[in-house]
Design a protein around this motif. Sequence first.
Motif, PDB file in Angstrom:
ATOM      1  N   ARG A 171       0.850  -1.182   0.000  1.00 55.81           N
ATOM      2  CA  ARG A 171       0.000   0.000   0.000  1.00 55.81           C
ATOM      3  C   ARG A 171       0.884   1.229   0.000  1.00 55.81           C
ATOM      4  O   ARG A 171       1.920   1.266   0.673  1.00 55.81           O
ATOM      5  N   THR A 172       0.479   2.231  -0.755  1.00 52.86           N
ATOM      6  CA  THR A 172       1.259   3.448  -0.898  1.00 52.86           C
ATOM      7  C   THR A 172       0.488   4.618  -0.306  1.00 52.86           C
ATOM      8  O   THR A 172      -0.668   4.849  -0.661  1.00 52.86           O
ATOM      9  N   LEU A 173       1.138   5.339   0.603  1.00 51.99           N
ATOM     10  CA  LEU A 173       0.514   6.442   1.318  1.00 51.99           C
ATOM     11  C   LEU A 173       1.262   7.739   1.038  1.00 51.99           C
ATOM     12  O   LEU A 173       2.493   7.788   1.123  1.00 51.99           O
ATOM     13  N   SER A 174       0.516   8.790   0.707  1.00 49.90           N
ATOM     14  CA  SER A 174       1.082  10.123   0.561  1.00 49.90           C
ATOM     15  C   SER A 174       0.915  10.853   1.889  1.00 49.90           C
ATOM     16  O   SER A 174      -0.192  10.927   2.433  1.00 49.90           O
ATOM     17  N   LEU A 175       2.010  11.387   2.427  1.00 48.51           N
ATOM     18  CA  LEU A 175       2.007  12.006   3.748  1.00 48.51           C
ATOM     19  C   LEU A 175       1.862  13.521   3.637  1.00 48.51           C
ATOM     20  O   LEU A 175       2.577  14.166   2.858  1.00 48.51           O
ATOM     21  N   SER A 176       0.963  14.077   4.414  1.00 53.09           N
ATOM     22  CA  SER A 176       0.814  15.526   4.494  1.00 53.09           C
ATOM     23  C   SER A 176       1.418  15.997   5.820  1.00 53.09           C
ATOM     24  O   SER A 176       0.826  15.809   6.886  1.00 53.09           O
ATOM     25  N   LEU A 177       2.599  16.574   5.763  1.00 56.03           N
ATOM     26  CA  LEU A 177       3.290  16.995   6.978  1.00 56.03           C
ATOM     27  C   LEU A 177       2.586  18.168   7.649  1.00 56.03           C
ATOM     28  O   LEU A 177       2.688  18.335   8.865  1.00 56.03           O
TER      29      LEU A 177
END
Length: 255
Positions: A222-228
């Motif tokens: 699974r690929t997750l885009s992180l919002s810092l």
Amino acid sequence: TTVDFAVPCSLVPDGRRNLAVVKNTLLELYELRVQSDDTLPEQPISYARLELRHSAALFGKIAQIAAIRPSGSATDRLLLAFDYGNLAIVAWDPVRFDFSTVAIQTFADSSLLVGRGAAVMIPPMLRSDPQNRCAAMLVHGLYLHVVPIGAQYQRIHMDDQLADEDGGAKENYVIDLEGMGITDVKDFRFLEGTLEPTICILYGTPTWTGRIAEGRATMAVRTLSLSLQSKGQTEIWSATDLPYNSALLSPVAPP
């Protein structure tokens, strides 16, 4: 010999390339010395060697190591992960000619492990974003701690103060992978060339070769885009039915 980890980096201000080597509790810093043949037009390397610049014995076994460069810094920092969720951020101090601790953080929380048995014994995984925006540390195999790397990690000594105190620094946050249905993580990596820090996680159901008849494809990613900024994540894509013995991920840089 007896090397656990080795990571290329550039810790020294003179711009030379370094190699950080971990041997159990020993941290070594090597410098790459290269000589080129100036008589040829393309100047191929004629001689290269690694020279030991410094070594330091630490008070705990290093479980993982990574290198990252804070925003505005001319040199890298080393991230050292220790068992039970402890993280140290280390820089090279040219004045003292020694490693200097920039920050120490602990992500251990025994209350999260009540009733989980041997989960506490899982060693941490530590990875850094190739675009130097953040690092991530998987603790107890269940919780992914995201550590934004900003200008606050430029200082060499813990008592130094930045001119503007880096008031816009982003704070750490944690992702409960088990709550997302991700367990038994084998590996995770940051992807190359993404607009936001993006991680790909390899996980699945534990099995072994004697149960191939029951299930050969038990792994998934699974690929997750992180919002810092918002301390959140968005799932981009996933894949299932991967071979049961899938063990590692390797990011490929874009053309």
